[in-house]
Design a protein around this motif. Structure first.
Motif, mmCIF file in Angstrom:
data_model
loop_
_atom_site.group_PDB
_atom_site.id
_atom_site.type_symbol
_atom_site.label_atom_id
_atom_site.label_comp_id
_atom_site.label_asym_id
_atom_site.label_seq_id
_atom_site.Cartn_x
_atom_site.Cartn_y
_atom_site.Cartn_z
ATOM 1 N N HIS A 1 39.238 51.513 39.289
ATOM 2 C CA HIS A 1 39.607 52.375 40.405
ATOM 3 C C HIS A 1 38.612 52.254 41.555
ATOM 4 N N GLN A 2 39.138 52.337 42.764
ATOM 5 C CA GLN A 2 38.332 52.214 43.985
ATOM 6 C C GLN A 2 37.199 53.236 44.039
ATOM 7 N N VAL A 3 37.473 54.464 43.570
ATOM 8 C CA VAL A 3 36.476 55.551 43.646
ATOM 9 C C VAL A 3 35.920 55.889 42.271
ATOM 10 N N HIS A 4 36.807 56.019 41.275
ATOM 11 C CA HIS A 4 36.389 56.427 39.934
ATOM 12 C C HIS A 4 36.147 55.176 39.085
ATOM 13 N N ALA A 5 34.897 54.783 38.999
ATOM 14 C CA ALA A 5 34.538 53.498 38.388
ATOM 15 C C ALA A 5 34.850 53.422 36.900
ATOM 16 N N ASP A 6 35.112 54.556 36.262
ATOM 17 C CA ASP A 6 35.405 54.528 34.827
ATOM 18 C C ASP A 6 36.903 54.367 34.536
ATOM 19 N N ARG A 7 37.726 54.382 35.569
ATOM 20 C CA ARG A 7 39.177 54.268 35.371
ATOM 21 C C ARG A 7 39.611 52.807 35.454
ATOM 22 N N HIS A 8 40.029 52.275 34.308
ATOM 23 C CA HIS A 8 40.437 50.875 34.190
ATOM 24 C C HIS A 8 41.914 50.772 34.562
ATOM 25 N N LEU A 9 42.206 50.309 35.794
ATOM 26 C CA LEU A 9 43.579 50.344 36.310
ATOM 27 C C LEU A 9 44.405 49.128 35.920
ATOM 28 N N ARG B 1 51.205 48.011 40.320
ATOM 29 C CA ARG B 1 51.682 46.810 41.024
ATOM 30 C C ARG B 1 50.951 46.595 42.350
ATOM 31 N N THR B 2 50.851 47.666 43.160
ATOM 32 C CA THR B 2 50.179 47.537 44.454
ATOM 33 C C THR B 2 48.689 47.279 44.279
ATOM 34 N N GLU B 3 48.072 47.951 43.302
ATOM 35 C CA GLU B 3 46.643 47.738 43.042
ATOM 36 C C GLU B 3 46.379 46.292 42.623
ATOM 37 N N ALA C 1 40.983 43.763 48.321
ATOM 38 C CA ALA C 1 41.247 44.840 49.283
ATOM 39 C C ALA C 1 41.331 46.182 48.588
ATOM 40 N N TYR C 2 41.422 46.159 47.256
ATOM 41 C CA TYR C 2 41.408 47.409 46.502
ATOM 42 C C TYR C 2 40.608 47.183 45.222
ATOM 43 N N GLY C 3 39.889 48.244 44.782
ATOM 44 C CA GLY C 3 39.272 48.245 43.464
ATOM 45 C C GLY C 3 37.807 47.848 43.449
ATOM 46 N N GLN C 4 37.237 47.937 42.266
ATOM 47 C CA GLN C 4 35.853 47.518 42.038
ATOM 48 C C GLN C 4 35.748 46.943 40.624
ATOM 49 N N LYS C 5 34.599 46.354 40.339
ATOM 50 C CA LYS C 5 34.366 45.698 39.036
ATOM 51 C C LYS C 5 35.531 44.779 38.679
ATOM 52 N N ILE C 6 35.950 43.971 39.660
ATOM 53 C CA ILE C 6 37.102 43.076 39.480
ATOM 54 C C ILE C 6 36.658 41.800 38.772
ATOM 55 N N SER C 7 37.412 41.410 37.754
ATOM 56 C CA SER C 7 37.094 40.172 37.040
ATOM 57 C C SER C 7 38.382 39.420 36.728
ATOM 58 N N GLY C 8 38.218 38.134 36.397
ATOM 59 C CA GLY C 8 39.364 37.285 36.116
ATOM 60 C C GLY C 8 39.338 36.048 36.990
ATOM 61 N N ARG D 1 47.302 25.476 42.169
ATOM 62 C CA ARG D 1 47.563 24.085 41.768
ATOM 63 C C ARG D 1 46.527 23.600 40.749
ATOM 64 N N GLY D 2 46.174 24.462 39.822
ATOM 65 C CA GLY D 2 45.279 24.093 38.727
ATOM 66 C C GLY D 2 43.808 24.176 39.031
ATOM 67 N N GLU D 3 43.442 24.509 40.274
ATOM 68 C CA GLU D 3 42.031 24.588 40.654
ATOM 69 C C GLU D 3 41.647 26.038 40.950
ATOM 70 N N PRO D 4 40.484 26.496 40.439
ATOM 71 C CA PRO D 4 40.039 27.866 40.743
ATOM 72 C C PRO D 4 39.830 28.050 42.243
ATOM 73 N N ILE D 5 40.244 29.195 42.767
ATOM 74 C CA ILE D 5 40.012 29.504 44.180
ATOM 75 C C ILE D 5 39.256 30.822 44.303
ATOM 76 N N ASP D 6 38.556 30.977 45.410
ATOM 77 C CA ASP D 6 37.763 32.176 45.685
ATOM 78 C C ASP D 6 38.622 33.142 46.512
ATOM 79 N N VAL D 7 38.905 34.311 45.947
ATOM 80 C CA VAL D 7 39.673 35.332 46.674
ATOM 81 C C VAL D 7 38.845 36.613 46.809
ATOM 82 N N SER D 8 37.538 36.447 46.878
ATOM 83 C CA SER D 8 36.632 37.609 46.852
ATOM 84 C C SER D 8 36.613 38.385 48.163
ATOM 85 N N THR D 9 37.102 37.789 49.264
ATOM 86 C CA THR D 9 37.258 38.513 50.528
ATOM 87 C C THR D 9 38.631 38.175 51.102
#
Length: 508
Positions: free
Chosen positions: A270-278, A302-304, A313-320, A325-333
């Motif tokens: 969650h964007q504000v509540h860091a303990d909520r795994h959305l 779905r929107t999150e 653009a939403y959330g924190q502690k994002i991983s994955g 096309r088979g190559e990792p891309i950076d979507v961090s911003t």
């Protein structure tokens, strides 16, 4: 049935534009009267005349309410008579409680001092009527969209409503919350409260309305008795658009190519509540030329998911991991997400998709300023060329490229949002409720654009709360529930029942 409202010969003119021309509307006591029409047909303008937003003297014609001609100067004047309007954009204060919102401007006070026990007691009674089981001290920001809609209705009831006007009340709701709201209107009807329902969801209109008035180009086209037959929707559409619309969804022969986008092990808190795994360990993929739907109830995530993929653009502690096309891309911003081929059309075009006070031309090029610049200077001629190109390509109806987007209809605003992202030339386009709040004709045009993009080899992620839309437009559907993917199927094997069964089975 007695008549509660007559609007006779209403004509409303803005500089250079006749928004309403000799419009007539008659509503009976205890009647649900639907008002339908394409975007820009004049529905909201007519209701603003009725509610006093456009005061007496700024329009021609008469408003006769309970047998008396009215001359409302302000919205307070109409509210005193029991005419209450609930707008599509809810007028609640997020950081105030339910009780505070219900009585805002209508406080339960003695000699200027608010009597809070009385306020909370009355608010509790109103919440029971609308079916909202929440403490009256709950902050509105902690409520879902459907629950906020119920607070708005409770607020209307606190003003002793006799005629309730609802402008697209279910546009932001899932099917379950929409059904509950429609049942509430039927309950109000049984108690003698009249309702005017503005909606683009014709299946809902046919379900609850007693009569339907169709507006087209600011004029009354017809008033129909709603007979609840399968042909009713077709009659309405014909009157709305002035012709038969035989297919709701344009034909398309899919040409699905290689794997384009893969999302692996995606987690978001969650964007504000860091303990909520959305979003929990989500995996999904999209192929070139494929339209992939994501279904789920309100709050499924779905929107999150979409916003977190689009530059976090939403959330924190994002991983994955995200691969193109088979190559990792950076979507961090957001800038990196756009540079790596992603685009996101938000569900809230007015808040996040457009700069409303700017022109169509400026909005069209916002996501790719490098494409119309020489060094750090924007080339006005290039910007105009791009604006004209996308205006033509998407058939955007406007007076000129310099028209402010705030003055466009919903469907044309959505075309400007699409233009903005198409000019960025993405590989994958994430569409979040792309047809929310727009009429059937504009929807068809948006669908045709989406099909064309898929035909060009783009990957489309299509998020929608309208299951018929997903079934009519997609090649494959994922089902989300409580932040997880709980099902996947080819659209040709899907049905509304199967999708709901996946959700219910997961809940069980």
């Amino acid at each position: 049935m007695n008549t509660i409202l007559e609007m006779r010969g209403i004509t409303k003119t803005f500089p250079g534009v006749k928004a309403l021309s000799d419009v007539n509307l008659t509503v009976g006591e205890g009647e649900i009267h639907a008002l339908v029409g394409e975007n820009g047909a004049g529905k909201s303008t007519l209701m603003k005349v009725l509610s006093g937003v456009y005061p007496y003297g700024t329009y021609e014609g008469d408003i006769v309410y309970n047998g008396e001609t009215q001359k409302f100067a302000t919205i307070s004047d109409s509210e005193e008579k029991g005419i209450i309007i609930i707008h599509q954009e809810l007028a609640l204060v997020p950081l105030l409680s339910i009780a505070e919102n219900i009585f805002l401007g209508n406080e339960r006070a003695t000699k200027g001092v608010i009597n809070w026990p009385v306020a909370h007691s009355e608010a509790e009674m109103l919440l029971k009527i609308v079916g909202l089981d929440k403490p009256t001290g709950t902050l509105v920001t902690n409520l879902g969209t459907g629950q906020q809609q119920l607070v708005e209705i409770a607020k209307a009831l606190s003003k002793e409503v006799k005629l309730l006007i609802l402008d697209e009340p279910t546009s932001s709701l899932n099917e379950r919350d929409s059904e509950a709201l429609l049942q509430l209107l039927l309950e109000f009807k049984s108690k003698g409260i009249s309702s005017i329902l503005i909606s683009h969801k014709l299946n809902e209109v046919v379900k609850v309305a007693d009569k339907i008035t169709v507006l087209r180009d600011g004029q009354t086209v017809s008033t129909l008795d709603c007979d609840k037959t399968e042909e009713m929707e077709n009659k309405i559409i014909k009157d709305m658009v002035g012709r038969e619309l035989t297919n709701r969804f344009p034909q398309r022969t899919p040409e699905i190519g290689n794997m384009l986008l893969e999302v692996k092990g995606w987690n978001v808190y969650h964007q504000v509540h860091a303990d909520r795994h959305l979003i929990r360990d989500v995996n999904f993929n999209v192929r070139a030329g494929e339209i992939v739907g994501i279904s789920g109830l309100m709050g499924a995530g779905r929107t999150e998911l979409a916003m977190s993929l689009f530059g976090r653009a939403y959330g924190q502690k994002i991983s994955g991991q995200v691969e193109l096309r088979g190559e990792p891309i950076d979507v961090s911003t957001i800038n990196k997400a756009v540079a790596n081929g992603l685009a996101y059309v938000t569900e809230d075009r007015k808040e996040y998709g457009l700069v409303l006070e700017n022109s169509i031309k400026i909005n069209t090029t916002l996501s790719n300023l490098e494409g119309v610049s020489k060094g750090i200077v924007i080339d006005d001629n290039a910007e105009t060329r791009v604006g004209l190109e996308y205006k033509k390509k998407l058939n955007t109806k406007c007076s000129s490229l310099m028209q402010q987007v705030v003055n466009l209809s919903g469907g044309n605003q959505q075309k400007v949002v699409l233009s903005k992202w198409l000019f960025a030339n993405p590989d994958v386009l994430i569409l979040d409720e792309p047809t929310r709040g727009i009429d059937v004709n504009a929807k068809y045009e948006i669908y045709a654009i989406i099909n064309q993009l898929a035909q060009e080899g783009k990957g489309i992620i299509f998020i929608s709360s309208e299951l018929p839309e997903l079934l009519g437009m997609t090649d494959r559907i994922y089902v989300m529930n409580e932040g997880r993917m709980v099902g996947e199927m080819p659209t040709k094997e899907a049905s509304q029942e199967k999708i709901m069964r996946m959700i219910i089975k997961d809940k069980g």
